[in-house]
Design an enzyme around this catalytic site. Sequence first.
Site, short mmCIF file in Angstrom:
data_model
loop_
_atom_site.label_atom_id
_atom_site.label_comp_id
_atom_site.label_asym_id
_atom_site.label_seq_id
_atom_site.Cartn_x
_atom_site.Cartn_y
_atom_site.Cartn_z
CB THR A 296 -28.35 0.98 10.26
OG1 THR A 296 -29.32 0.76 9.23
CG2 THR A 296 -29.06 1.31 11.56
CE1 TYR A 297 -26.07 7.54 8.29
CE2 TYR A 297 -25.19 5.67 7.05
CZ TYR A 297 -24.98 6.81 7.81
OH TYR A 297 -23.71 7.22 8.11
CB CYS B 87 -0.94 0.00 1.21
SG CYS B 87 -2.17 1.32 1.13
#
Length: 502
Positions: A396-397, A133
């Site tokens: 969460t939405y 990376c």
Amino acid sequence: AARDGLSEALARLLMLSKRCPFPDVREKSEAILRRVQELGIRIPRPLGHGPSRFIPEKETIQVGKEDAMMHAVFADSFTTLGRLDNVTLVMVFHPQYLESFLKTQHYLLQMDGPLPLHYRHYIGIMAAARHQCSYLVNLHVNDFLHVGGDPKWLNGLENAPQKLQNLGELNKMLAHRPWLITKEHIEQLLKTEENSWSLAELIHAVVLLTHYHSLASFTFGCGISPEIDCEGGHTFRPPSVSNYCICDITNGYHGVDEIHASPAGSIPVSTCLSKSTESVCEVEALMEKMKQLQECRDEEEASQEEMATRFEREKRESMFVCSSEDEESAPTRDVSRHFEDTSYGYKDFSRHGMHVPTFRVQDYSWEDHGYSLVNRLYPDVGQLLDEKFHIAYNLTYNTMAMHKDVDTSMLRRAIWNYIHCMFGIRYDDYDYGEINQLLDRSFKVYIKTVVCTPEKTTKRMYDSFWRQFEHSEKVHVNLLLVEARMQAELLYALRAITRYMT
């Protein structure tokens, strides 16, 4: 040449200043550059791809157009890091998580702790390098030098102190095969005479290693672009005599759409419509499966023996999920000098006749064992990690693509438990039969690639799963992958440390 160099430097200044969350700084930079244009110095047009190669820049959250909560997070991040990096600009889709992530990372790298600052950044380099990376390696090379690190260490791991070299074995096992870590590996690090690690130092190092292994997964999983002031982060087109002006840069125009837009490359509308319809059907089918599974749960519960069998089946099947041979890895700079044994990589834990005993969460869990061990030896870090795990897991939405008021807990748990299953970790109270119902093959390929061999992640993999979902939802998936992976690595390392201590 000097004039060209000046105009490029000024263009780069403007590109960086548009990332500043403080309006007065942006306004001053724009005023300076307007004055420069009035003097006849033409500013080259910057070309770039935004913070992610996978997400169109116009669909990311633009600095200066964020809401009050995001502005506060941006301001804190800029004050702490001196910049808004591309990871932050993608993570900000989920400001609650980003705030927790930045707080944890700041504590690990800059606050009081067992390890000196330059060691922390060097360990970050070692961890990110295991997955090639270069994005993270480059960031921490600069930070390492900024806090007074010896430049000779950057020539290769063999130039670093023996104490850090000794960490190489744990680094590679954590990154690729954490289930092989034993108390003997821990003993070797703690009892190496003058180069020995203390328990507190080792906990700090383990948390840093797991943090950067998982952050490498996020970097590749979201296609994070190089920073605009780093190699590969931008290029310049000579200034034109067209209507292009300085406001194009400040408004986020980077010229990429102009290059790639051509009638020959366009996709027929009928094809788009058919793909859209197919994707909508996928969402509907997934929601229907969730509804059916909930009904089955309510009606009857599988026996413990059946659940154990389903775990073993899913664990076995996960070994046959792999990315296509023709997939190309994202281009990376050679970073192999920062770690040893370059041929060592991910291998499924039950391949080649090896049998690794199942890690039962009921016997050693983060909540009951790992958290207290970390918090005891490195105060407050256990609390920070626990908060971050919980936010990622519970975030969460109540939406799924175009649908609202949806309970996504079953889907989030399936993703989390599938990752732990790939690491041989089992929850006795979970029915692993749900995973095959909820996660299709293309999604499993993406998950396994991002978690186990992130450097092989491609845009095609990212695009191929959950095609009708928002980019913010796919970033949400990556947050689950990051935290589930980090916790799995930590569980194996902390269990080995606990066994050594007892």
